[in-house]
Every structure is written in C-alpha cells, then in structure tokens.
Scaffold this motif. Structure first.
Motif, PDB file in Angstrom:
ATOM      1  N   CYS A 175       0.859  32.924 -12.187  1.00 50.69           N
ATOM      2  CA  CYS A 175       0.546  34.243 -12.755  1.00 50.69           C
ATOM      3  C   CYS A 175      -0.769  34.152 -13.534  1.00 50.69           C
ATOM      4  O   CYS A 175      -1.105  33.085 -14.059  1.00 50.69           O
ATOM      5  N   TRP A 176      -1.466  35.268 -13.616  1.00 48.42           N
ATOM      6  CA  TRP A 176      -2.837  35.244 -14.131  1.00 48.42           C
ATOM      7  C   TRP A 176      -3.079  36.254 -15.243  1.00 48.42           C
ATOM      8  O   TRP A 176      -2.404  37.277 -15.310  1.00 48.42           O
ATOM      9  N   ARG A 177      -4.023  35.930 -16.100  1.00 48.50           N
ATOM     10  CA  ARG A 177      -4.544  36.914 -17.056  1.00 48.50           C
ATOM     11  C   ARG A 177      -6.039  36.675 -17.203  1.00 48.50           C
ATOM     12  O   ARG A 177      -6.507  35.550 -16.974  1.00 48.50           O
ATOM     13  N   ARG A 222      -5.645  29.425 -21.481  1.00 45.05           N
ATOM     14  CA  ARG A 222      -5.565  29.349 -20.026  1.00 45.05           C
ATOM     15  C   ARG A 222      -5.541  30.734 -19.417  1.00 45.05           C
ATOM     16  O   ARG A 222      -5.139  31.696 -20.052  1.00 45.05           O
ATOM     17  N   ARG A 223      -5.978  30.801 -18.176  1.00 38.64           N
ATOM     18  CA  ARG A 223      -5.937  32.090 -17.483  1.00 38.64           C
ATOM     19  C   ARG A 223      -4.870  32.106 -16.402  1.00 38.64           C
ATOM     20  O   ARG A 223      -4.669  33.125 -15.742  1.00 38.64           O
ATOM     21  N   GLU A 224      -4.233  30.967 -16.217  1.00 35.43           N
ATOM     22  CA  GLU A 224      -3.163  30.951 -15.205  1.00 35.43           C
ATOM     23  C   GLU A 224      -2.038  30.054 -15.708  1.00 35.43           C
ATOM     24  O   GLU A 224      -2.241  29.145 -16.487  1.00 35.43           O
ATOM     25  N   HIS A 225      -0.838  30.393 -15.332  1.00 41.63           N
ATOM     26  CA  HIS A 225       0.296  29.501 -15.543  1.00 41.63           C
ATOM     27  C   HIS A 225       1.313  29.783 -14.450  1.00 41.63           C
ATOM     28  O   HIS A 225       1.179  30.755 -13.693  1.00 41.63           O
ATOM     29  N   ILE A 266      -0.239  42.262 -21.738  1.00 43.17           N
ATOM     30  CA  ILE A 266      -0.293  41.868 -20.320  1.00 43.17           C
ATOM     31  C   ILE A 266      -1.155  42.850 -19.531  1.00 43.17           C
ATOM     32  O   ILE A 266      -1.814  42.490 -18.561  1.00 43.17           O
ATOM     33  N   PRO A 312       0.105  39.329 -13.217  1.00 43.88           N
ATOM     34  CA  PRO A 312       0.286  38.702 -14.535  1.00 43.88           C
ATOM     35  C   PRO A 312       1.737  38.265 -14.762  1.00 43.88           C
ATOM     36  O   PRO A 312       2.022  37.517 -15.691  1.00 43.88           O
TER      37      PRO A 312
HETATM   38  N1  LIG Z   1       0.970  36.891 -18.226  1.00 37.01           N
HETATM   39  C1  LIG Z   1       0.338  35.720 -18.320  1.00 37.01           C
HETATM   40  C2  LIG Z   1      -0.402  35.215 -17.260  1.00 37.01           C
HETATM   41  C3  LIG Z   1      -1.062  34.003 -17.405  1.00 37.01           C
HETATM   42  C4  LIG Z   1      -0.936  33.326 -18.589  1.00 37.01           C
HETATM   43 BR1  LIG Z   1      -1.821  31.656 -18.840  1.00 37.01          BR
HETATM   44  N2  LIG Z   1      -0.220  33.802 -19.611  1.00 37.01           N
HETATM   45  C5  LIG Z   1       0.414  34.972 -19.486  1.00 37.01           C
END
Ligand SMILES: Nc1ccc(Br)nc1
Length: 446
Positions: free
Chosen positions: A132-134, A143-146, A84, A103
C-alpha cells in the motif's frame, strides 16, 4: 537515434530514445524515496512474517484474494478529512485517467465483492497481503510504501465476526512469541460516538469527520481538537461532555452515561463475553477514546498497541457496515483489520524475537574438473528431481573456493563429481558438519 518524440504517429507520444551519450548515464542505484529493496536477508524476514500472516488466515478458514496496486482515484475520494486521503499517491495516467496507488486494501475488497454480487454466497472470509502506498512530502522522511495483512468478513452483522478477527491476530502474536504482557487491544465502538452525537443534535453526515478529529486526540493539542470539533457544529458544552465520555475507561461507567438500552453497550458486552470464550480476555480492554482514523467504520473498532507505549499502533480494524452501499452496492455488513509490516518488526526487535534466518541449501554440487561439468549438471538434476535443494557450481573453481562457498550458503553436504568415481557411476559426498565422507552410486544418492 531519434533525439525527440517527433515524427511518431498516434496519440501517445513515447519518450525520446536515449541519445548516444545518455546510453551510459550513471543512474542512482537506490530505490525511489520512501521505498525499499528486499535483498535476500530482508526478503527472508519478510517471507517469514508473511507466511505467518497467511498460515493464520488459512487456519481460520479464510481465502486469499488480491487486487491491482493501481485503482481508480475515485475509490479513495472520501470527504471526511482523513490523512489517508491527504496523502493519496494519485496521478493522471497516459490515458488521462485519474488513478491512485492504493493506500489501503479495504476499498478494493469492497469493489470486488460488489463486482461478484450474487455470484458469491455470504459470508465471505477473505484475506490479502498487499503493498500500500502514500505520497507524503519527504520532509518527514517516512516511508511511502508498506505491506498490509488484511482479514475481512463480509455478510455477518453479529459481533462474533469482530471477535473472530481479534482471535486471529492473537493467534498470530502467539505464534511469533508475542504475549499479552507485550501487547493488548484497545476496543470500543463508534456507536458510542453515534449515540452521543445524536444526543447533541449532530447530523449523520458529520459523523465521519468527527471521528477523524477524535482519532487525532493523542496526536495534536486538545485545543486544536476542540476548535476542529467546533467547526462541525457541535456546541462547546457538548464538546466538553463528549471529551469527558471519551476518557471513560470502563464499560460500566459508560453504561451509566449512555444507559443500557443502546447498541454500543450491547455490542461491547457481547464482544467481551466472546473474548472469554475465544480465550483472549487478557489481551483486550475497553477504551472509549479508540475511534481509528478511517471514516467508514460504523461499529466496533479496535487497535493493537504495545504495552510499553513506545510504538505506533501495531494493527487496527473494525466494522464498516455502510462501505459497500457507499460504492453503490447492497447494504452488506462487513468488518476487517489491517496489520502493517513495519511496527511489528520494530516490536520484534524490542523484544529480541527476530528470527535468525540464514540461507540454507542441502547440497553444493561441484565438478572436480571442467570435463565433468555436464556430469555435475546430471547429478544436480537427479537430486533436484528428488526435491533436494542444490547449489550447482557453474564454472571451474579451485576446491578452496568451493569450500568457502559451501560455508557461505550454509550447505549441509558437498557432492564432488570426480573422474574415477564417475566412471563407476558414483560421486563423493562430504557431510560438512561431521566431515564424514563416502562414495555413493548416483542412483542411491538421496
Ligand atoms: N496508508 C498507508 C500507506 C503506506 C504507508 Br508507508 N503508510 C500508510
């Protein structure tokens, strides 16, 4: 148009205005890499899921909170080698501040609890659903967000807190048709590791790092695990013993190794006893290999898994009694979980449990000629004031078009405003499922 940023006062240099030809630049209509749009049909599923998250949280007496998606980067700069941290979506803002897209939600929650300090009375039971983002190299196309659902209890040192959190997730699963045959929870305690590492002479500051390495036990080759553990100063012999203990699958066997005096066994026995009382014993199992991938856990940890073993962890959480004090706050015990919006949808698809969520509207209101558009607006407002949903046809359209739209928006009734009826203060109503049609005074329309 100013072709550049030149000639502007002040420290911030605004981006140059678009030059004439750039005004008509064709843009990419897709969302940024790793992010999603939510068109209506996806937004209906998202709202369905989030409503269940929030209804369960309220059922358990929790209060909703939220925090900025953007936080100071320092909030997430832990040194335990977590994924993370490696994937932090961080940057320097226009004020030269180091910031990050969050994140996870727990650090923000800890920050708010500390900020509130003595003005809030413990225990706190808070929940949040937040994006949340990565930032991950798109090589893996992930994916970069969930969105994550979190429930947290602040100020309760007893294991009853963790037991209640698991109960809330079980309640959620049951509401959407998931059973104990579909999913389970692997439960352990980091105190198992703590007691072992102390026995092996590993210092406290290495604890977080060892946990993060162990969490990768099913993700990277065991030799790599042993190598990384070696770097933390654990002897080869101790590593072998440690891995042996982590393969233990029963509390009794663990007790034989650790002895019955330690907190780890006491906590776990208490949790399994409470599971009985909460009525979710069939959902949980002890599994010493569960450590979770966040450095700040200090006690009970758990993760929801699909029994077919096809999917990644559905959710996870645990006790984090030291997090607030690491941010300079008081030593307040805490525990919580995170539940992402991605794996659960994959599970629902697997189990054919996705809900059918079409658009629904009670009335479609239409003027039969353009001079009655105002009358149609009056009718729509009268219905809306009574709490009825109305799709008002906003332009003069042939009836064929109106019927087609009524079917598309799944309207229950068609309300037609015609000249003759309107002179009498009435409208014509057609119930689309039965075809029944009748005149009714506007004042009597309900
Ligand atoms: N921590 C985090 C953030 C975003 C995603 Br997609 N996965 C894990």
């Amino acid at each position: 148009a100013n072709g550049g940023g030149g000639g502007r006062s002040g420290s911030i240099v605004a981006p140059p205005l678009l030059t004439q030809d750039e005004d008509f630049q064709k843009i990419d209509v897709n969302p940024p890499k790793g992010t999603r749009d939510f068109p209506p049909e996806d937004m209906r599923l998202r709202n369905w899921l989030f409503n269940h998250f929030k209804e369960v949280s309220r059922l358990f007496g929790y209060e909703e909170v939220d925090f900025p998606v953007l936080e100071t980067e320092a909030l997430f700069l832990r040194k335990a080698g977590e994924e993370i941290r490696d994937q932090l979506y961080c940057f320097e803002d226009r004020g030269n501040r180091r910031v990050a897209l969050r994140p996870e939600l727990t650090p923000s929650l800890a920050r708010l609890v500390i900020q509130k300090g003595k003005s809030v009375s413990l225990p706190l039971k808070w929940f949040a659903v937040g994006q949340c983002w990565r930032y991950e190299r798109m090589t893996r196309g992930r994916r970069r967000e969930h969105y994550q659902w979190n429930m947290d209890i602040i100020g309760v040192p007893q294991v009853t807190a963790e037991a209640e959190l698991i109960s809330s997730i079980v309640t959620f699963f049951k509401r959407i048709g998931i059973t104990a045959s579909d999913v389970g929870f692997k439960v352990s305690s980091r105190k198992v590791l703590q007691e072992l590492l102390t026995k092996y002479g590993v210092t406290e500051d290495m604890f977080g790092r060892v946990c993060i390495i162990i969490d990768k036990i099913e993700k990277i080759p065991i030799d790599e695990i042993k190598k990384e553990l070696g770097f933390t100063g654990i002897s080869e012999d101790a590593i072998e013993q440690l891995l042996q203990v982590l393969s233990v699958k029963s509390l009794d066997d663990l007790e034989d190794i650790l002895g019955g005096a330690g907190e780890a066994i006491a906590d776990l026995k208490q949790l399994f006893s409470l599971a009985e009382k909460f009525g979710y014993s069939e959902w949980i199992q002890f599994d010493a290999s569960v450590v979770r991938g966040l450095a700040y856990y200090t006690g009970i940890v758990f993760e929801g898994f699909d029994r077919k073993g096809k999917l990644r962890a559905i959710c996870g959480g645990g006790r984090y009694d030291r997090l607030l004090s690491t941010y300079g706050g008081d030593d307040i015990p805490a525990c919580g979980f995170g539940f992402g919006d991605a794996v659960i949808v994959e599970l629902l698809k697997e189990k054919d449990l996705l809900p059918e969520l079409g658009q629904e509207v009670e009335n479609i209101v239409c003027a039969l000629d353009k001079d009655l558009q105002g009358a149609a607006a009056t009718v729509a407002t009268a219905l809306r004031d009574k709490g009825q949903t109305v799709d008002l046809v906003l332009e003069s359209k042939p009836l064929k078009w109106v019927f087609k739209r009524a079917a598309r928006v799944n309207a229950r009734r068609l309300v037609l405003v015609g000249k003759t009826e309107w002179e009498d203060g009435s409208v014509s109503v057609k119930v689309l499922s039965s075809g029944e049609q009748f005149q009714v005074k506007l004042s009597d329309l309900e």
